[in-house]
Design a protein around this motif. Structure first.
Motif, PDB file in Angstrom:
ATOM      1  N   LEU A  25      -6.766  11.543 -18.314  1.00 60.08           N
ATOM      2  CA  LEU A  25      -6.870  12.838 -19.011  1.00 60.08           C
ATOM      3  C   LEU A  25      -8.121  12.885 -19.870  1.00 60.08           C
ATOM      4  O   LEU A  25      -8.796  13.917 -19.953  1.00 60.08           O
ATOM      5  N   CYS A  46      -6.271  17.191 -12.763  1.00 63.70           N
ATOM      6  CA  CYS A  46      -5.799  15.853 -13.132  1.00 63.70           C
ATOM      7  C   CYS A  46      -4.306  15.898 -13.442  1.00 63.70           C
ATOM      8  O   CYS A  46      -3.542  15.049 -12.988  1.00 63.70           O
ATOM      9  N   GLN A  47      -3.909  16.900 -14.194  1.00 62.38           N
ATOM     10  CA  GLN A  47      -2.497  17.006 -14.571  1.00 62.38           C
ATOM     11  C   GLN A  47      -1.611  17.171 -13.341  1.00 62.38           C
ATOM     12  O   GLN A  47      -0.542  16.569 -13.244  1.00 62.38           O
ATOM     13  N   VAL A  60      -9.126  19.253 -15.874  1.00 62.63           N
ATOM     14  CA  VAL A  60      -7.902  18.840 -16.567  1.00 62.63           C
ATOM     15  C   VAL A  60      -6.676  19.298 -15.792  1.00 62.63           C
ATOM     16  O   VAL A  60      -5.711  18.552 -15.589  1.00 62.63           O
TER      17      VAL A  60
END
Lengths: 524, 153, 556
Positions: free
Chosen positions: A49, A24-25, A21
């Protein structure tokens, strides 16, 4: 962290040093920060997400799917992605949401990869600059690199235009820019005449074109069915091998994939060059080739020779005809492939309703840009009954001549060919658009096109920086279905060349800043 | 040794047959030019617009075709005697055959979702079997070309 | 315009030999009713006034047969006749960008088997092409077909016609087959003229078709209809297509032209999409006559496409052919060559699913109609003409054979009951053999009663009529209920005969005078009196005996 290679980040995920996560962010944040590059048409923030969260769960449960689990990847916007708009950078498909995933997309998702977004391209992959799409041109990240900027300042006596932004090359410019600017760890492009290798060269990344028939084209919106392949863009050769490993193999949904079993492979760390024969096709020393590229090419040849490889000059006598041949075959296939865009089942639909023919004509007039329409018309011309023999069949015969050139060379003991990828480094946009699309393609596809004609695997490896601080790439062309050997050689070369990483400080600062803060936070 | 070869190449003409690739797109002989323009008649352009259902929006569109034909004409200088045309690089491979099982279907909803206009569960089109109007009645750039047919460059 | 009268084709060649074209001279009798044909004569030039110069028509057929398979030619969606619109459509059928064709093995087998049944050479390597044109029911803008190198070439179709005064002579013809190719069917467009729109249903798009292209070896509608019928039977026998014209599984396009014998062929028109066996001959004959009329009136024939309007009984121009069509054929790049094998060329390391073995398919071919007919004639001694009817009518052959097995009656007599009585009833009530209320075993029972002498022939017919009501009663029961048994009692018969003779003195006198024919009247009368329960042969014997008992007047 984002500057890591795919392998490195995969290991980091495995070790728990970073979470999917978080990764990805960060990528999404950088995508936002680099919006001015216009590399992405669609950013799939929500789904990405979601995928990242699912990946994180798997990691937590110790059920990681593989090396690609949690890795952010981008895809050229001519790959069908279920539920995500797929436009091919054309008005014709604005708003088109495919109900299925391309096989390569599905394979990556099945491995746990995170789809960051759909990247920009030339409309329907026609072009060599990624400048002719409905969403505008893509900017080469190197335009903002320290390396380039420094050189610009030094030469400030030149006009300002020289420091205007540079093209990425095309048609997979968005994917190349996305990888080059660290917004993802790998990207899929497509390669019909060089559309993956060309932008790879100009953006300083690795661009692999697999053998025709190794990777499925199901779901790849076609340009030239008999030459298209999905292309792989990564920051190093090892990563390309990893992606290829996930994608290769027979697909029952694509009758042009070979039924031979496909085995993913890892590249050894060192390869012995002594038994290798490198061929240098003399015809690739073409007028228009920049002196710097020529010099880089020569240096590379010497490098191999010094390492013990046999370096020989070879001849591919029909090289100069590949562009004309491509011109005819491509136009003909385009004319055919574009016949399905009529507005009835999907895509743009005109409001003209006098008759079905009038509707079709109006829809196609409104939906296609000049480049596409031009190729459709000339393609239809070449396919007319009276012209078929003298243009289309003729071009097919020339195609055989080109393919047999390669066959002859490879059967004479040559293992891999070494050639330039492009005539020179990236040029400013303002200069690029002075010539029309077809002329540009004619010039820029020169070194890459023949490999598509013959269906051979080829790879661009960033080799050196030009005097102005821009990437120069070199191309290796291998035997059909011999990706292992090809990538071995490419990897060896990459390690010896030590191409510098792009320095995008200033752009990446926001992201780097965040990294500092988060360093203290521990991953649960 | 290799360096010497390379620089020699840099000086030599590179393509033994008919000129440089980049130069292939440059000016062709007057005879070729005339021949090409003879081929591109108004009738042909009209025919293509009908077959392709794509229009030549302006003079540039027409010129684009002319240039494309001129460019392609270079093929004719290549000797291909005795050479078989190549459909695909997989010509020696044989076609994969699928089992006769029903594996797809019932996608009506998904398919119709993407269509701009539908009527119940049908795709919908305007009345068919009405061909594109004749050149005189059609809104096409070619119509404007007609009076100058003799003056076509 | 009244439908023109058509004279039968007279062929110069009897029992046509294979490979020889049958050319028939056709004299077209002008319709005396239709004024149109005579109208123009006044304005004709001398040369054109030669109305009686014979015309020869040339007819070539292109027949599209839907392949009987579960899924479509290049995709996995289902093949089914009636279903909710667009429910049997895959992404490929809807031509969604990025989708690719994958060939259905079953369709290949069907095409190869058809080729073998039609004496074709099977091409071990065949190729696929794209044929481009725009139409609402063709979502990709092109059809995948086999133009350059189809799967089968150079075959022949033998068929037969009834000729002769009483239509009871069978004559054999052959039409050559140029090629058989695999191709996609298109979707269906439904014209909603009220709202000025076309509704498109793609359920049929992508269904596998075999196109059988025939050389122009036929000369009239009758020949074409017979050829198509035979082809239907063959396809049904080998199972490659159900060939049901009503369900669109068999569609015929006819290329028609006329010319004077010895002159070059005339311009041809194409009459498209004839979907009914009934209208096939009509449509072709109409078009031939139309062309003859047109040419004799000084007109010309346009190379155009026409459709047959069955309500008006005429052909009408379909598409505007201005700006001639060019299909711009191109190889289908997504399909490598199709390779077929035989016993000698089987590949060693290929999965058997990927191998289509021509020899294996050939072995599996069941009896073709011609073989079936020959066997019927040989086995049962029936006439060739009858074998045609048996095989032509779906299920009738099986019906006949079941009856023959279950009865002692000679098959040559059984056939009469099948073809005249049973088939007559079926046609009258518009039923197919499957729907017959009289089962073959019941009929056999009835015929056994007749054969054993228990009932007369006319009584049997009465019983059959009752059986036709479909109550399923056994014939024996019906005979009992209706008291239709033949009178076996000799005395009773004699008694009745005497009574009839007594009430028909005039006729008796006539017979005695020597007019034997009147005897039949008496026999008929006895039949009527007994309600059909007397055996005419016995009655005749009795009457003759009784008549001879009467003293004869000696003639001087």
């Amino acid at each position: 962290m984002l500057r890591a290679s795919l392998r490195e980040i995969s290991a980091a995920l495995k070790e728990g040093q970073v979470s999917p996560v978080e990764l990805c962010q960060k990528c999404l944040a950088l995508v936002k920060a680099t919006k001015f590059l216009n590399a992405y048409i669609t950013v799939a923030e929500d789904t990405a997400l979601k995928q990242a969260k699912a990946s994180e769960k798997r990691y937590r449960q110790g059920q990681r799917l593989g090396d690609l689990d949690g890795i952010p990847i981008a895809m050229k916007d001519n790959f069908s992605t279920m539920g995500i708009e797929t436009t091919c950078a054309s008005n014709m498909l604005k708003g088109y949401i495919p109900p299925y995933n391309a096989t390569v997309v599905q394979k990556l998702l099945d491995q746990g990869a995170i789809l960051v977004g759909k990247t920009n391209l030339d409309e329907f992959a026609m072009g060599s600059g990624s400048t002719d799409g409905a969403f505008g041109p893509v900017r080469n990240p190197w335009s903002y690199s320290q390396q380039y900027r420094e050189k610009c300042v030094r030469n400030s006596s030149m006009q300002n235009e020289d420091c205007s932004w540079l093209i990425t090359g095309g048609s997979s410019g968005g994917s190349a820019a996305a990888v080059s600017s660290f917004t993802c760890f790998a990207a899929l492009g497509s390669d019909t005449g060089g559309s993956t290798r060309n932008p790879a060269s100009l953006c300083g990344v690795v661009g692999l074109k697999p053998t025709y028939g190794v990777v499925s084209r199901h779901g790849l919106i076609p340009l030239v069915n008999s030459m298209d392949v999905p292309g792989i863009l990564t920051r190093c050769v090892d990563d390309a091998a990893t992606i290829l490993g996930a994608l290769g193999g027979h697909d029952p949904k694509d009758s042009t994939t070979v039924q031979d079993p496909f085995h993913p492979f890892h590249l050894p760390s060192m390869t012995d060059m002594n038994n290798l024969c490198i061929g240098i096709p003399k015809e690739y020393n073409a007028p228009g080739l920049s002196s710097e590229t020529l010099a880089t090419w020569s240096k590379a040849a010497i490098l191999f020779e010094k390492a013990g490889a046999k370096v020989v000059e070879v001849s591919l006598p029909h090289t100069c005809y590949s562009i004309v041949c491509y011109h005819v075959l491509c136009a003909a296939e385009v004319a055919s492939n574009m016949a399905r865009f009529d507005g009835l089942e999907y895509g743009h639909r005109s409001s003209a309703d006098k008759s079905t023919e009038a509707l079709y004509a109006a829809t196609r007039r409104e939906g296609f840009n000049d480049v596409v329409r031009g190729r459709i018309l000339s393609g239809n011309y070449f396919l007319l009954k009276q012209n078929y023999e003298s243009y289309f069949i003729k071009a097919q015969k020339v195609r055989r001549l080109i393919a047999s050139d390669f066959a002859k060379v490879f059967s004479s003991g040559v293992d891999v060919l070494l050639t330039p990828t492009t005539l020179g480094p990236a040029v400013p946009y303002t200069e690029f658009i002075k010539e029309d699309n077809r002329t540009r393609s004619t010039q820029d596809d020169l070194f890459t096109q023949a490999a598509n004609m013959a269906g051979l695997p080829a790879i661009n490896v960033p080799s050196a920086l030009s005097e102005r601080g821009l990437p120069i790439g070199l191309q290796f062309i291998g035997r059909a279905f011999c990706e292992l050997q090809l990538l071995n050689v490419a990897k060896w070369f990459e390690e010896h060349v030590q191409f510098p990483a792009i320095q995008l400080q200033g752009i990446m600062d926001p992201v780097d800043a965040v990294t500092q803060e988060e360093k203290s936070a521990s991953f649960p | 040794m290799w360096v010497r070869r390379v620089s020699a190449l840099a000086r030599a003409a590179f393509c033994s047959q008919s000129g440089s690739p980049a130069g292939l797109s440059s000016a062709s002989s007057p005879r070729e030019e005339g021949g090409c323009r003879e081929k591109v008649t108004l009738e042909l352009l009209d025919h293509l617009e009908h077959l392709a259902l794509v229009d030549f929006r302006d003079q540039e569109g027409v010129e684009r075709l002319q240039k494309a034909i001129e460019f392609a004409d270079q093929l004719h200088s290549i000797n291909t005697d005795g050479i078989q045309p190549m459909d695909s690089v997989l010509e020696d491979r044989c076609l994969y055959l699928r089992e006769d099982k029903v594996t797809e279907g019932n996608f009506a909803e998904e398919l119709l979702k993407n269509a701009n206009q539908t009527v119940e569960e049908y795709f919908v089109a305007p009345p068919g079997n009405i061909p594109l109007p004749q050149l005189e009645d059609r809104d096409t750039f070619l119509q404007k070309k007609k009076p100058e047919a003799e003056d076509l460059p | 315009m009244a439908a023109p009268t058509v004279s039968r084709c007279r062929s110069w060649f009897q029992t046509g030999s294979f490979g020889v074209r049958n050319v028939a001279q056709v004299r077209w009798r002008k319709s005396l009713v239709g004024a149109s044909t005579l109208r123009g004569s006044a304005s004709k030039t001398t040369a054109e006034k030669n109305c009686d110069a014979p015309w020869t028509a040339v007819v070539g057929l292109e027949i599209h047969a839907q392949i009987c398979s579960n899924s479509k030619l290049f995709s996995g969606s289902q093949v089914k006749f009636a279903a909710p619109p667009n429910s049997l459509v895959s992404f490929f059928d809807a031509s969604l960008p990025g989708t690719l064709p994958v060939l259905n093995r079953r369709c290949v087998e069907a095409a190869v088997t058809t080729g073998l049944a039609l004496n074709c050479t099977i091409n071990k390597k065949s190729l696929f092409d794209r044929k481009h044109y725009f139409y609402a029911d063709l979502p990709a803008g092109y059809q995948i077909t086999q133009q350059r190198l189809p799967v089968a070439v150079n075959g022949s179709l033998s068929y037969s016609l009834c000729v002769g005064k009483n239509q009871n002579e069978m004559v054999s013809r052959t039409a050559r087959i140029r090629q058989i190719q695999l191709e996609q069917d298109s979707g269906k467009s439904l014209h909603d003229d009220a709202r000025g729109q076309t509704l498109v249903d793609l359920n049929r798009a992508g269904v596998g078709l075999m196109e059988v292209v025939m050389e122009p070896d036929m000369c009239c509608g009758e020949e074409a209809a017979a050829a198509v019928r035979e082809l239907q039977l063959i396809l049904q026998a080998i199972g490659s297509s159900q060939a049901n014209m009503a369900e669109g599984q068999l569609r015929v396009d006819a290329n028609i032209s006329v010319h004077h014998p010895g002159q070059p062929y005339g311009v041809r028109t194409e009459v498209k999409n004839i979907n009914s066996a009934r209208f096939l001959a009509k449509a072709i004959d109409y078009e031939i006559q139309r062309q003859v009329n047109e040419l004799e009136n000084g007109g010309t024939i346009l190379n155009e496409t026409r459709a047959f309007d069955f309500r008006l009984g005429c052909t009408i121009a379909m598409r505007d052919k201005e700006g001639k069509q060019d299909y711009r054929f191109m190889p289908e790049p997504n399909l490598p060559p199709l390779i077929l094998y035989d016993a000698k060329s089987l590949p060693t390391r290929t999965c058997h699913h990927q191998v289509v073995n021509i020899d294996q398919l050939r072995e599996k071919i069941p009896d073709l109609p011609s073989v079936k007919r020959a066997k019927l004639v040989e086995r049962y001694g029936i006439q060739p003409l009858h074998s045609f009817t048996l095989v032509n009518e779906d299920g009738l052959m099986e019906f006949f054979e079941t009856v023959v097995t279950a009865t002692q009656m000679n098959p040559r007599k059984v056939i009469g009951w099948i073809l005249k009585d049973m088939l007559g009833y079926l046609k009258q009530h518009n039923l197919v053999v499957e729907e017959s209320p009289v089962s073959p075993l019941l009929l056999a029972e009835l015929l056994n009663l007749l054969e054993s002498g228990m009932i007369s022939s006319s009584a049997a017919k009465q019983v059959l009529e009752i059986m036709w009501n479909g109550e399923g009663k056994s014939p024996a029961l019906i005979v009992k209920e209706k008291k239709l048994e033949l009178i076996q009692d000799q005395n009773e018969l004699e008694h009745i005969c005497r009574a009839v003779m007594d009430s028909h003195q005039k006729e008796v006198a006539e017979i005695k005078k020597g007019n034997q024919k009147v005897l039949n009247k008496l026999i008929g009368q006895v039949q009527r009196t007994t309600g059909g329960r007397s055996d005419p042969v016995s009655v005749k014997q009795i009457l003759e005996k009784q008549l001879s008992l009467q003293p004869r007047k000696k003639t001087p």
